[in-house]
Design an enzyme around this catalytic site. Structure first.
Site, mmCIF file in Angstrom:
data_model
loop_
_atom_site.group_PDB
_atom_site.id
_atom_site.type_symbol
_atom_site.label_atom_id
_atom_site.label_comp_id
_atom_site.label_asym_id
_atom_site.label_seq_id
_atom_site.Cartn_x
_atom_site.Cartn_y
_atom_site.Cartn_z
ATOM 1 N N HIS A 172 -5.602 1.183 -1.358
ATOM 2 C CA HIS A 172 -4.941 0.572 -2.512
ATOM 3 C C HIS A 172 -5.502 -0.809 -2.772
ATOM 4 O O HIS A 172 -5.974 -1.494 -1.862
ATOM 5 C CB HIS A 172 -3.424 0.495 -2.287
ATOM 6 C CG HIS A 172 -3.045 -0.215 -1.027
ATOM 7 N ND1 HIS A 172 -3.072 0.386 0.211
ATOM 8 C CD2 HIS A 172 -2.650 -1.496 -0.798
ATOM 9 C CE1 HIS A 172 -2.694 -0.474 1.137
ATOM 10 N NE2 HIS A 172 -2.437 -1.632 0.549
ATOM 11 N N HIS A 182 -4.709 -4.582 -4.389
ATOM 12 C CA HIS A 182 -3.661 -5.533 -4.766
ATOM 13 C C HIS A 182 -4.134 -6.335 -5.984
ATOM 14 O O HIS A 182 -5.254 -6.866 -5.982
ATOM 15 C CB HIS A 182 -3.409 -6.538 -3.638
ATOM 16 C CG HIS A 182 -2.846 -5.947 -2.380
ATOM 17 N ND1 HIS A 182 -1.511 -6.051 -2.045
ATOM 18 C CD2 HIS A 182 -3.423 -5.249 -1.368
ATOM 19 C CE1 HIS A 182 -1.294 -5.455 -0.876
ATOM 20 N NE2 HIS A 182 -2.448 -4.958 -0.442
#
Ligand code: 5GP
Ligand code: ZN
Length: 152
Positions: free
Chosen positions: A114, A116
């Site tokens: 993922h 940010h």
């Protein structure tokens, strides 16, 4: 003991049943969804560094940067740009940090790759990392050569 069980729901989606982000993407756990296009999903981080901090994730379960298929690059870049711009507009941020933690030594807590997106405001006081000097020019040159060799 953590047992990793893998299920292929269909040809489009591989899910890790122990993964919180897979559960969020599947709608089994609620999330503050802000983007859902093609193979990419984005939602607000539950514990933001600054308000509006968003997570952009591939819908399929890949553990780290090194597992992502390069083919996903175009969709991911588009999502990062669209969501990043939207986060800046909605929060009135003057800047944006893009970050990714890979492996636990780098602070990765959720083992579903993922990105940010952290909105930044002038003088918000956030320091992401501290920097140091190399011991010598030779040390830096040696490391440059080692990395070049590893690149191949
Ligand atoms: P990492 O340290 O793995 O790069 O970041 C994981 C991020 O996921 C953390 O910033 C954490 O706050 C966020 N997070 C963990 N669990 C949940 C959750 O259930 N919902 C949401 N929205 N964010 C989560
Ligand atoms: Zn996952």
């Amino acid at each position: 003991m953590i047992v990793h069980s893998w299920v292929v729901l269909n040809v489009e989606r591989a899910v890790n049943q122990d993964c919180i982000f897979c559960k969020i993407i599947a709608g089994e756990i609620p999330s503050a969804k802000i983007y859902d296009h093609g193979g990419v999903y984005a939602f607000l981080d539950i514990a933001p560094v600054n308000k509006g901090h968003a997570l952009v994730v591939p819908k399929k379960h890949y553990a780290t940067l090194f597992d992502l298929p390069p083919d996903l690059g175009r969709e991911l870049t588009t999502a990062l740009q669209v969501v990043g711009r939207a986060v800046m507009d909605a929060t009135g941020a003057a800047g944006l940090n893009l970050g990714m933690n890979n492996f636990e030594a780098a602070g990765q807590l959720v083992h579903h790759a993922h990105f940010h997106l952290i909105p930044r405001h002038a003088g918000d006081g956030l320091t992401l990392w501290t920097q140091h000097a190399y011991g010598s020019v030779e040390e830096m040159q040696k490391l440059t050569q080692a990395i070049r060799s590893a690149v191949g």
